[in-house]
Design a protein around this motif. Structure first.
Motif: not given
Ligand SMILES: Cc1cc2nc3c(=O)[nH]c(=O)nc-3n(C[C@H](O)[C@H](O)[C@H](O)COP(=O)(O)OP(=O)(O)OC[C@H]3O[C@@H](n4cnc5c(N)ncnc54)[C@H](O)[C@@H]3O)c2cc1C
Length: 393
Positions: A9, A11, A13-14, A34, A37, A42-43, A72, A74, A100, A240, A242, A284, A287, A320
């Protein structure tokens, strides 16, 4: 249930890293991501899109080879592991990873303000659309931005905008922002960098914001009135997610193997709070989220297919950030109630210790020293445990 179908759920970083790890480990079934977007890095939302260096297309990522991407959202995961989509679809995968991510913490939550009339001039900086909106609202001559919150994203963005010729005011309720995350010495060093490059109002709570069609007006508790083309809210993030049985709000609590407690349902990245050393820690960073995703994939391989036990997740990732010409480098994670010490007199490096164990090291313009100390910490842990950090088995 489709045999060995894994649903990831999200796509980001994780999720991306988990799906990739499963395919590379020859997972014997379909791996579906799923996400409503397109996957993206996002970094690069602030460093790339906000600055105009990169287009949204350039920060997009293809889904990993060998996986399927379903556009879609979840809505919920049921008791029996069935997954309910916004579209109405219902699937029953063999295993689910919730990745998510996070959403920006709403403005009114932390500012303690009376509430703000919302308009596009009062915005977060979390999505590509946010970055594009800010670019559209700023005049070619640079314009002005008030950033509410001097955490990592607020600090980095203040630096990026100031470098681009924008008149930046950095406002924070805390007089020494990032004290918990970086320790008092490093947080003060960063604060001096801000003071030298942007207007700062630190230790100044916001009383009210009115954002109209031409400007945003921020009123501080002491009566000062700041007017800018855009007010950017950077108050950190919240999970964020489900709905899950027994846990419908906030971060998803997972054990050291990133299991939620529901059979074959895992969570990783910005949405998860990982139980380790008797405390729950939510991190959050990019890496770390990717490392958690890969670890969750290894846990799945262990639990579903009888593969090797990956052991407990350890926070050994780094990040960094370039802020006002200095590079902040950090490794590990800080735990509630940690102590900060400076291991080497005269250098801008600090180590965070929780109980007996060093868990994080941060430095300003000291990337090499941070890496050396991090390697020493991991070697010491390996001696203590007889297990290499981050290594499966
Ligand atoms: C402006 C900005 C700059 C950043 N800069 C850095 C940096 O320099 N270094 C660093 O280490 N971190 C940085 N971060 C933080 C880093 O981007 C996040 O820690 C990282 O992306 C987290 O990964 P994630 O997979 O948990 O979430 P995300 O990468 O946000 O991915 C989550 C995905 O889940 C999808 N999703 C959400 N809800 C649902 C659902 N119900 N069903 C299906 N899909 C869903 C979203 O659309 C999204 O694509 C930054 C964040 C921002 C906002």
């Amino acid at each position: 249930m489709e045999s060995n179908h894994v649903l990831v759920v999200g796509g980001g970083a994780a999720g991306w890293s988990a799906a990739d790890a499963l395919v590379r480990s020859d997972w014997p079934g379909p791996v579906t991501i799923a996400d409503p977007q397109s996957p993206m890095n996002r970094t690069l939302v602030n460093t790339g899109v906000l600055t105009g260096l990169l287009t949204p297309g350039q920060i997009a990522r293809q889904a990993p080879a060998g996986t399927e991407l379903v556009r879609d959202e979840v809505d919920a995961i049921e008791h029996d592991g069935a997954v309910r989509f916004r579209s109405g679809n219902l699937v029953r995968p063999a295993a689910v990873l919730v990745a998510s991510g996070s959403a920006p913490r709403p403005y009114a939550d932390q500012a303690g303000a009376d509430g703000a009339s919302t308009s596009e001039r009062l915005t977060h900086l979390h999505s590509i659309e946010d970055a594009q909106r800010v670019r559209t609202l700023l005049p070619a001559s640079g314009g002005s931005v008030v950033i509410l919150g001097a955490g990592l994203i607020g600090s980095e963005t203040a630096s990026l905008l100031a470098e681009a010729g924008v008149d930046v005011t950095l406002v924070s309720r805390s007089p020494v922002p990032l004290r918990r995350e970086l320790g008092p010495v490093m947080a003060s060093a960063l604060l001096h960098r801000h003071d030298a490059h942007v207007r700062t109002r630190l230790g100044h709570p916001v009383r009210n914001i009115t954002a109209g069609s031409g400007s945003a007006v921020i009123e501080l508790e002491d009566g000062e009135r700041l007017e800018a083309h855009v007010a950017l809210v950077a108050h950190g993030t919240v999970a964020r997610r489900p709905a899950l049985p027994g846990s419908r709000e906030g971060s998803i609590a997972v054990d050291g193997r990133l299991r939620t407690g529901l059979r074959h349902v895992y969570a990783a990245g910005g949405v998860a709070a990982v139980r380790t050393g008797g405390v729950s820690v939510r991190v959050d960073h990019w890496e770390d989220a990717a490392a958690q995703g890969a670890h969750a994939a290894r846990s799945m391989i262990h639990d579903v297919l009888g593969g090797p036990d990956p052991g407990e997740y350890r926070f050994t990732a780094s990040y960094s950030s370039r802020i006002h010409g200095s590079t902040l480098t950090a490794w590990g994670a800080t735990f509630p109630g940690s102590r900060w010490t400076q291991p080497i007199d005269g250098t801008a490096v600090a180590v965070s210790t929780h109980g007996r164990r060093a868990t994080a090291v941060v430095g300003l313009d000291a990337a090499g020293t941070v890496r050396t100390i991090a390697a020493e910490i991991m070697a010491a842990r390996q001696n203590d445990d007889g297990v290499a950090d981050g290594a499966p088995g």
